[in-house]
Design a protein around this motif. Structure first.
Motif, PDB file in Angstrom:
ATOM      1  N   ASP A   1     -74.281  29.281  57.852  1.00 31.16           N
ATOM      2  CA  ASP A   1     -74.104  30.023  56.571  1.00 31.16           C
ATOM      3  C   ASP A   1     -74.864  31.161  56.299  1.00 31.16           C
ATOM      4  O   ASP A   1     -74.838  31.964  55.518  1.00 31.16           O
ATOM      5  CB  ASP A   1     -74.053  28.861  55.394  1.00 31.16           C
ATOM      6  N   VAL A   2     -75.854  30.932  56.883  1.00 26.85           N
ATOM      7  CA  VAL A   2     -77.126  31.997  56.806  1.00 26.85           C
ATOM      8  C   VAL A   2     -76.935  33.240  57.853  1.00 26.85           C
ATOM      9  O   VAL A   2     -76.919  32.807  58.932  1.00 26.85           O
ATOM     10  CB  VAL A   2     -78.626  31.355  56.963  1.00 26.85           C
ATOM     11  N   PRO A   3     -77.213  34.454  57.557  1.00 28.13           N
ATOM     12  CA  PRO A   3     -76.941  35.378  58.408  1.00 28.13           C
ATOM     13  C   PRO A   3     -78.433  35.498  59.438  1.00 28.13           C
ATOM     14  O   PRO A   3     -79.506  34.870  58.930  1.00 28.13           O
ATOM     15  CB  PRO A   3     -76.969  36.546  57.576  1.00 28.13           C
ATOM     16  N   PRO A   4     -78.303  35.968  60.547  1.00 28.12           N
ATOM     17  CA  PRO A   4     -79.515  35.869  61.413  1.00 28.12           C
ATOM     18  C   PRO A   4     -80.393  36.995  60.726  1.00 28.12           C
ATOM     19  O   PRO A   4     -79.979  37.797  60.251  1.00 28.12           O
ATOM     20  CB  PRO A   4     -78.932  36.606  62.851  1.00 28.12           C
ATOM     21  N   ARG A   5     -81.968  36.565  60.896  1.00 25.06           N
ATOM     22  CA  ARG A   5     -82.842  37.440  60.456  1.00 25.06           C
ATOM     23  C   ARG A   5     -82.985  38.750  61.098  1.00 25.06           C
ATOM     24  O   ARG A   5     -83.549  39.754  60.626  1.00 25.06           O
ATOM     25  CB  ARG A   5     -84.235  36.754  60.685  1.00 25.06           C
ATOM     26  N   VAL A   6     -82.588  38.598  62.634  1.00 30.45           N
ATOM     27  CA  VAL A   6     -82.872  39.839  63.371  1.00 30.45           C
ATOM     28  C   VAL A   6     -81.549  40.327  63.682  1.00 30.45           C
ATOM     29  O   VAL A   6     -80.469  39.713  64.242  1.00 30.45           O
ATOM     30  CB  VAL A   6     -83.678  39.728  64.615  1.00 30.45           C
ATOM     31  N   ARG A   7     -81.158  41.799  63.459  1.00 27.66           N
ATOM     32  CA  ARG A   7     -79.566  42.191  63.929  1.00 27.66           C
ATOM     33  C   ARG A   7     -79.688  43.116  65.048  1.00 27.66           C
ATOM     34  O   ARG A   7     -80.681  43.860  65.283  1.00 27.66           O
ATOM     35  CB  ARG A   7     -79.147  43.006  62.597  1.00 27.66           C
TER      36      ARG A   7
END
Length: 116
Positions: free
Chosen positions: A110-116
């Motif tokens: 549910d949480v977006p990744p911290r690094v894109r």
């Protein structure tokens, strides 16, 4: 400035009105959109749910491939997806959903990744 269109007051007989055909591409888009609106589904990237449509005459066979949010009650979410897709396709297109196969291909956090 808009002008008033001449609209006949009585409709022509049903046999004389013509036909309306809803293509399978439209049915596919309706099914994808309906599935993506169900809480618990996850749009993997910008793609979202994938759908395939088949069938003849007024009956359609649908196959959906979708991702769910993790953790999600898979059976519950898939049940709601089935109800929503069937309802929307039949309401908006007039087709009868004969079969609906759902494949859950991913469980995404549910949480977006911290690094894109």
């Amino acid at each position: 400035m808009s002008r008033v269109l001449d609209v006949p007051r009585e409709l022509a007989e049903p046999a004389e009105r013509g036909t309306l055909t809803v293509g399978h591409a439209v049915v596919r888009k309706v099914a994808q959109h309906a599935a993506d609106q169900v809480p618990g589904t996850s749009r993997a990237g910008k793609k979202g749910t994938k759908a395939k449509v088949g069938g003849l005459d007024n009956d359609v066979d649908l196959a959906l491939d979708l991702a769910l949010q993790y953790p999600a009650p898979v059976r519950t979410v898939v049940g709601v997806v089935r109800e929503k897709v069937t309802e929307e396709v039949e309401l908006l297109t007039g087709y009868h959903v004969r079969t609906l196969a759902v494949t859950v291909s991913a469980l995404l956090p549910d949480v977006p990744p911290r690094v894109r």
